[in-house]
Design an enzyme around this catalytic site. Structure first.
Site, short mmCIF file in Angstrom:
data_model
loop_
_atom_site.label_atom_id
_atom_site.label_comp_id
_atom_site.label_asym_id
_atom_site.label_seq_id
_atom_site.Cartn_x
_atom_site.Cartn_y
_atom_site.Cartn_z
N ASP A 193 -0.04 4.82 3.44
CA ASP A 193 0.38 6.15 3.01
C ASP A 193 -0.86 7.01 2.86
OD1 ASP A 193 2.33 8.14 1.84
OD2 ASP A 193 1.03 7.87 0.11
N GLU A 277 2.58 6.84 8.59
CA GLU A 277 3.57 7.91 8.64
C GLU A 277 3.09 9.01 9.57
OE1 GLU A 277 6.42 10.32 5.45
OE2 GLU A 277 4.56 9.37 4.81
N CYS A 329 13.38 4.25 -3.25
CA CYS A 329 13.00 3.12 -4.08
C CYS A 329 12.79 1.91 -3.18
CB CYS A 329 14.06 2.83 -5.14
SG CYS A 329 13.74 1.34 -6.12
N CYS A 332 15.52 -1.06 -4.40
CA CYS A 332 16.96 -0.99 -4.13
C CYS A 332 17.31 -0.11 -2.94
CB CYS A 332 17.70 -0.49 -5.38
SG CYS A 332 17.28 1.20 -5.84
N CYS A 348 13.15 4.32 -11.14
CA CYS A 348 14.41 4.37 -10.40
C CYS A 348 15.58 4.04 -11.31
CB CYS A 348 14.34 3.41 -9.22
SG CYS A 348 15.84 3.41 -8.19
N CYS A 350 17.59 1.73 -10.89
CA CYS A 350 17.71 0.29 -11.00
C CYS A 350 16.75 -0.29 -12.02
CB CYS A 350 17.49 -0.37 -9.65
SG CYS A 350 15.80 -0.19 -9.00
N ASP A 357 2.37 6.45 -4.63
CA ASP A 357 1.74 6.18 -3.35
C ASP A 357 1.98 4.75 -2.88
OD1 ASP A 357 0.76 8.79 -3.36
OD2 ASP A 357 -1.05 8.20 -4.45
#
Length: 411
Positions: A193, A277, A329, A332, A348, A350, A357
């Site tokens: 990232d 990315e 996330c 999940c 999150c 969950c 990052d």
């Protein structure tokens, strides 16, 4: 595969004059050929072929008093100037017709003697040679002193002599690398990232600090640029000040390039597959973060990763720029709402607590590993994702998050 090896050369004053003459002749041939094609188009005549241009602009022009000095340089230099023009036209036509990806290209423009970068190219037909004493022999220029920083893997097929804005000379040699450069396979794979707070965050938790070469050199750059602004336009002092500014910027660019080379080599050597990315650098460079984006040099770094992966037998992949790596996330698979840049960690539904990052790097790795194509190359529907507990199907963004998983299973 073919690679370019660039080395610093140190021409003598007499060789600098010969190089300047070669730069000028190549520029004149390029401009004459471009003007001839433009005039033919305006007159409604057929498109001038490469052979016709070579005959008219080089062979016949040498016999005229106005262009007799074209014979003072190697004919290969003049032919390569025409080859550069033909390549520019081919790229322009491919861009207009849609055969070339990326942004639209403008038609070729005239070259100027005031251009900051000058270059000429010699091919094997010119019979350039690498001498036993380490010098580079070029026709009608002489033996150039070269600072060899590493050995060439094979004999070069062509060499380009480049003069940069800082007044430095370089020899760029095209060589074909060996076929047995594949590195031993390793088990690890990594997602990267790229960012501004940290230059790169890896999916294994490592964070690479951002060197910020331009930011650190701003004080010196400001000093030399202010000195340039006080010089009289067209004076010799202004020309000297321009070179000082160019040298200061070249030092920043060299440091950034060296950092990218070392980091990309380390990442390729330690991992069998690398995924990044696909960032829209051109769009980000039009925001208030433009200076920091250019200072980071993401495009140069990813390009190094790509060609080094192909050279050493590694896998390289790009994840689509619309993939919600930051909002998803990694535990999940649920995609949450957008998060401001100052939010460096989030929790999150969950219960998983994520570093912004590192979570994005893990998602980039998972998306790169996901194979959503069958043996015919067609897209297949991703597997169904079970809904989270306490989450209704009509929850805003729930359906979107399931479609965005792209085959990543959710717990």
């Amino acid at each position: 595969m073919q690679l370019r090896y660039q080395f610093r050369v140190y021409p003598t004053p007499g060789q600098q004059i010969a190089l300047a003459r070669a730069f000028g002749c190549a520029r004149v041939v390029y401009n004459d050929a471009l003007r001839a094609r433009q005039q033919a188009r305006e007159a409604g005549l057929p498109y001038l072929s490469d052979a016709e241009l070579s005959k008219r602009i080089i062979t016949e022009a040498k016999a005229t008093p106005e262009r007799a000095w074209l014979g003072d340089v190697s004919a290969v230099v003049l032919q390569q100037a025409l080859a550069d023009l033909n390549a520019a036209f081919r790229n322009f036509f491919a861009s207009v017709t849609g055969r070339r990806n990326g942004r639209k290209l403008a038609p070729p423009r005239f070259r100027s003697r005031k251009d900051h970068r000058q270059a000429i190219r010699f091919t094997k037909n010119s019979r350039f040679r690498l001498l036993d004493n380490g010098r580079l022999r070029l026709p009608k220029i002489g033996d150039l002193a070269v600072r060899w920083s590493r050995k060439l893997p094979s004999a070069p097929s062509s060499v380009a002599v480049i003069k940069d804005p800082a007044g430095r000379y370089f020899a760029s040699l095209v060589v074909t690398t060996a076929d047995d450069e594949t590195l031993p396979p390793v088990e690890s794979q990594v997602g990267i990232d790229l960012g501004l707070t940290h230059f790169a965050v890896l999916s294994d938790g490592r964070k690479i600090a951002s060197p910020k070469f331009l930011r650190r050199a701003e004080r010196k750059l400001r000093k030399v640029q202010r000195a340039l602004s006080r010089k009289a336009k067209g004076s010799n002092n202004q020309k000297k000040a321009v070179v000082r500014v160019a040298k200061a910027h070249a030092k920043v660019a060299d440091a950034r390039r060296d950092h990218h080379h070392k980091l990309s080599t380390t990442i390729i050597g330690d991992n069998q597959a690398v995924y990044v990315e696909d960032l829209c650098v051109a769009g980000l460079s039009r925001t208030r973060l433009a200076k920091s984006v250019h200072d980071a040099g993401w495009a140069q770094f990813t390009a190094m990763l790509e060609y080094k992966a192909a050279r050493y037998g590694r896998s390289f992949g790009r994840v689509g720029r619309w993939f919600p790596s930051t909002r998803m996330c990694s535990t999940c698979g649920v995609v949450s709402e957008r998060k401001p840049l100052h939010m460096r960690s989030w929790t999150c539904l969950c219960g998983a607590v994520h570093d912004r990052d590192i979570n994005a790097a893990i998602n980039v790795l998972a998306a790169g590993q996901a194979d959503n194509s069958n043996d015919r190359g067609a897209q297949v529907r991703p597997a169904s994702v079970p809904a989270q507990r306490r989450e209704a199907v009509t929850h805003p963004g729930a359906a979107c998050s399931m479609r965005s998983v792209e085959g990543i299973s959710a717990l």
